[in-house]
Each structure stands twice: as C-alpha cells, then as structure tokens.
Write an enzyme that holds these catalytic residues in place. Structure first.
Site, PDB file in Angstrom:
ATOM      1  N   GLY A  20     134.996 117.884  25.184  1.00 51.04           N
ATOM      2  CA  GLY A  20     134.999 117.580  26.855  1.00 51.04           C
ATOM      3  C   GLY A  20     133.515 117.936  27.353  1.00 51.04           C
ATOM      4  O   GLY A  20     133.463 117.863  28.698  1.00 51.04           O
ATOM      5  N   SER A  21     132.702 118.380  26.728  1.00 48.61           N
ATOM      6  CA  SER A  21     131.228 118.950  27.562  1.00 48.61           C
ATOM      7  C   SER A  21     130.694 117.642  28.316  1.00 48.61           C
ATOM      8  O   SER A  21     130.059 118.122  29.275  1.00 48.61           O
ATOM      9  CB  SER A  21     130.416 119.392  26.264  1.00 48.61           C
ATOM     10  OG  SER A  21     129.746 118.651  25.398  1.00 48.61           O
ATOM     11  N   ASN A  22     130.773 116.558  27.850  1.00 44.99           N
ATOM     12  CA  ASN A  22     130.084 115.396  28.759  1.00 44.99           C
ATOM     13  C   ASN A  22     130.923 115.048  29.828  1.00 44.99           C
ATOM     14  O   ASN A  22     130.227 114.726  30.808  1.00 44.99           O
ATOM     15  CB  ASN A  22     129.924 114.266  27.818  1.00 44.99           C
ATOM     16  CG  ASN A  22     128.619 114.473  26.891  1.00 44.99           C
ATOM     17  OD1 ASN A  22     127.474 114.501  27.255  1.00 44.99           O
ATOM     18  ND2 ASN A  22     128.804 114.737  25.455  1.00 44.99           N
ATOM     19  N   LYS A  74     149.127 100.046  18.791  1.00 51.89           N
ATOM     20  CA  LYS A  74     148.025 100.526  19.539  1.00 51.89           C
ATOM     21  C   LYS A  74     147.896  99.591  20.908  1.00 51.89           C
ATOM     22  O   LYS A  74     147.607 100.108  21.884  1.00 51.89           O
ATOM     23  CB  LYS A  74     146.558 100.242  18.860  1.00 51.89           C
ATOM     24  CG  LYS A  74     145.311 100.705  19.435  1.00 51.89           C
ATOM     25  CD  LYS A  74     144.077 100.705  18.575  1.00 51.89           C
ATOM     26  CE  LYS A  74     143.053 100.168  19.358  1.00 51.89           C
ATOM     27  NZ  LYS A  74     141.793 100.267  18.268  1.00 51.89           N
ATOM     28  N   MET A  99     137.856 109.089  20.246  1.00 52.90           N
ATOM     29  CA  MET A  99     137.659 108.964  18.895  1.00 52.90           C
ATOM     30  C   MET A  99     138.371 107.860  18.411  1.00 52.90           C
ATOM     31  O   MET A  99     138.969 107.642  17.096  1.00 52.90           O
ATOM     32  CB  MET A  99     137.732 110.210  17.910  1.00 52.90           C
ATOM     33  CG  MET A  99     137.179 111.198  18.358  1.00 52.90           C
ATOM     34  SD  MET A  99     135.331 111.058  18.305  1.00 52.90           S
ATOM     35  CE  MET A  99     135.106 111.397  16.290  1.00 52.90           C
ATOM     36  N   ARG A 100     138.385 106.805  19.170  1.00 53.57           N
ATOM     37  CA  ARG A 100     139.264 105.550  18.938  1.00 53.57           C
ATOM     38  C   ARG A 100     138.628 104.109  19.125  1.00 53.57           C
ATOM     39  O   ARG A 100     137.497 104.335  19.992  1.00 53.57           O
ATOM     40  CB  ARG A 100     140.508 105.282  19.728  1.00 53.57           C
ATOM     41  CG  ARG A 100     141.621 106.630  19.273  1.00 53.57           C
ATOM     42  CD  ARG A 100     143.125 106.254  19.472  1.00 53.57           C
ATOM     43  NE  ARG A 100     143.749 106.984  18.917  1.00 53.57           N
ATOM     44  CZ  ARG A 100     144.450 106.617  17.614  1.00 53.57           C
ATOM     45  NH1 ARG A 100     144.279 105.699  17.224  1.00 53.57           N
ATOM     46  NH2 ARG A 100     145.247 107.683  17.041  1.00 53.57           N
ATOM     47  N   HIS A 118     126.555 107.870  22.258  1.00 60.58           N
ATOM     48  CA  HIS A 118     126.641 108.204  20.538  1.00 60.58           C
ATOM     49  C   HIS A 118     125.335 108.990  20.356  1.00 60.58           C
ATOM     50  O   HIS A 118     124.432 108.691  20.620  1.00 60.58           O
ATOM     51  CB  HIS A 118     126.328 106.657  19.973  1.00 60.58           C
ATOM     52  CG  HIS A 118     126.740 106.716  18.421  1.00 60.58           C
ATOM     53  ND1 HIS A 118     127.872 106.991  17.791  1.00 60.58           N
ATOM     54  CD2 HIS A 118     125.635 106.910  17.621  1.00 60.58           C
ATOM     55  CE1 HIS A 118     127.699 107.154  16.700  1.00 60.58           C
ATOM     56  NE2 HIS A 118     126.331 107.017  16.559  1.00 60.58           N
TER      57      HIS A 118
HETATM   58  C1  GRF Z   1     129.080 113.690  21.893  1.00 61.74           C
HETATM   59  O1  GRF Z   1     128.149 114.217  21.161  1.00 61.74           O
HETATM   60  C2  GRF Z   1     128.921 112.032  21.925  1.00 61.74           C
HETATM   61  O2  GRF Z   1     127.598 111.566  21.564  1.00 61.74           O
HETATM   62  C3  GRF Z   1     130.028 111.735  20.875  1.00 61.74           C
HETATM   63  O3  GRF Z   1     131.126 112.546  20.942  1.00 61.74           O
HETATM   64  C4  GRF Z   1     130.652 113.648  21.367  1.00 61.74           C
HETATM   65  C5  GRF Z   1     131.423 114.364  22.402  1.00 61.74           C
HETATM   66  O4  GRF Z   1     131.238 115.607  22.924  1.00 61.74           O
HETATM   67  N1  GRF Z   1     130.386 110.320  21.092  1.00 61.74           N
HETATM   68  P1  GRF Z   1     131.970 116.351  24.026  1.00 61.74           P
HETATM   69  O5  GRF Z   1     133.649 115.986  23.724  1.00 61.74           O
HETATM   70  O6  GRF Z   1     131.618 115.538  25.273  1.00 61.74           O
HETATM   71  O7  GRF Z   1     131.562 117.630  23.870  1.00 61.74           O
END
Ligand code: GRF
Length: 206
Positions: A20-22, A74, A99-100, A118
């Site tokens: 969840g860093s983003n 799903k 991740m889905r 990505h």
């Molecule tokens: C990111 O590197 C993004 O590019 C990929 O998954 C990662 C998620 O990182 N799709 P975070 O969970 O936001 O730290």
C-alpha cells in the site's frame, strides 16, 4: 472548488493487495493538497490482512476486504464490490498493487474508468514479476507505466510512462525502491488528472 473541501472532488476507490505504498502516496495528496481532484472514499482488497488495509484504516478510509474464495465465484465477488462502489458514489477506480485480473462485472460498470500502475515500460515485461524480469533480461532502462485497464493482462491504453535507469549490480530490491520513488510521484499526479476528467464525464452524463 472549495479549497480543502470535498465539493468538486471525484470520489474514487483504490484497490490494493499488498504493502500500500502507492495508496499512502495518494492519501498524502488527499490530506495535504487541497486542489487534488480525487477523493478516496473506499479501499477494496482481496487480502483482508494486507498492509494496505491497515494504511487505509489508519487514515480513516472505509475498507471492503474479502477473500474471493468466500464467494461462489469471482463474478459474485465483483458484484459485492460493485454494490460497495455504487453505495459510495465511486466514479473511478485506481488499482495500486491489486493482484487480480479485473473481470467483466467491474469493467462494464466502469468503462475507461479503471486505471492501473505497472512497474515496467509496457508493453515490455507485463505480469507479476516485471522488476525481476527486467533485471533478468539485462536491460539498462526500465520504468513505470500508468494505463487504463481492459480485459487483458497489462494491455490497456497507456496514459503515462516514466523511465528508470538500471545500474550494474542492482538487485530486485534496490531497483524496486527506485521504481517506487517514481510511482509515488507519477501515480497521484495522473490519478488526479483522470479524476478531473471522470468528474466532468459523469457530470455530462457519459
Ligand atoms: C507497484 O510497484 C505497482 O507498480 C505494482 O504493484 C506495486 C504496488 O506497491 N502494480 P504498493 O503496494 O503500492 O507498495
């Protein structure tokens, strides 16, 4: 727009399965940038115990976190997610380490309004191990892509890309750190621009 207020901000959901860093980077914009056009009103996860869920709760954001296996299939999981999105007036979705593969239930409900991040310069290195694959291929440069989501795996129209150099001797960990530093700046900026567009589109009834 009212500075600091919610009026005029586009309600979005963030989908996450990992650290969840983003999500955290976007929440910083939500908290500190009064002109950021998006408002995260819901975090959706298929991994109830993931750190992204903790990040959301710590910020006071409602969380819908359920295992897909708890549903008949799903499509049923996505129907439950869709109910939540609609109940909260969500106009667009930002995937951040979800991740889905997004299925037809959500794609048809949010056409052109689901965006993904990505860690490569797509179409190079699609899939789950983009950073590892780039290192294994020996490239001198990789990067970050923001793209709209379609039914394929990392195949939708590209909206933004940023190059990241790969130095000799870099590990998956050090390259990922460099990629994350770019993501945390690029993704909130692009999601903000999209949110502005989504708000206009929905306002025009499209
Ligand atoms: C990111 O590197 C993004 O590019 C990929 O998954 C990662 C998620 O990182 N799709 P975070 O969970 O936001 O730290």
């Amino acid at each position: 727009m009212t500075a600091g207020g919610d009026a005029g901000r586009c309600p979005i959901a963030v989908f996450a399965s990992g650290t969840g860093s983003n999500l955290q980077a976007m929440l910083r914009h939500q908290q500190h940038n009064p002109l950021w056009p998006a408002r995260i009103v819901l975090v959706v996860s298929d991994k109830p115990g993931c750190r992204a869920c903790d990040v959301a709760r710590a910020a006071g954001i409602p969380v819908f976190a359920e295992r897909v296996a708890a549903y008949p299939d799903k499509a049923a999981f996505e129907a439950a997610v869709l109910d939540e999105l609609r109940a909260r007036g969500v106009m667009g979705v930002a995937l951040a380490g979800y991740m889905r593969i997004v299925g037809p239930t959500l794609l048809s409900a949010y056409p052109g309004r689901i965006v993904n991040l990505h860690p490569s310069l797509l179409p190079a290195f699609p899939g789950r191990h983009a950073v590892r694959d780039a290192l294994a291929a020996g490239v001198r440069e990789t990067g970050v892509t923001v793209h709209l989501v379609d039914e394929g795996i990392d195949t939708g129209p590209v909206i933004a890309q940023w190059r990241v150099p790969v130095d000799a001797g870099m590990t998956e960990e050090s390259l990922l750190e460099r990629i994350h530093a770019v993501e945390h700046v690029l993704y909130p900026a692009v999601v903000g621009e999209l949110a502005r567009r989504w708000l206009e589109e929905v306002g025009r009834g499209r």
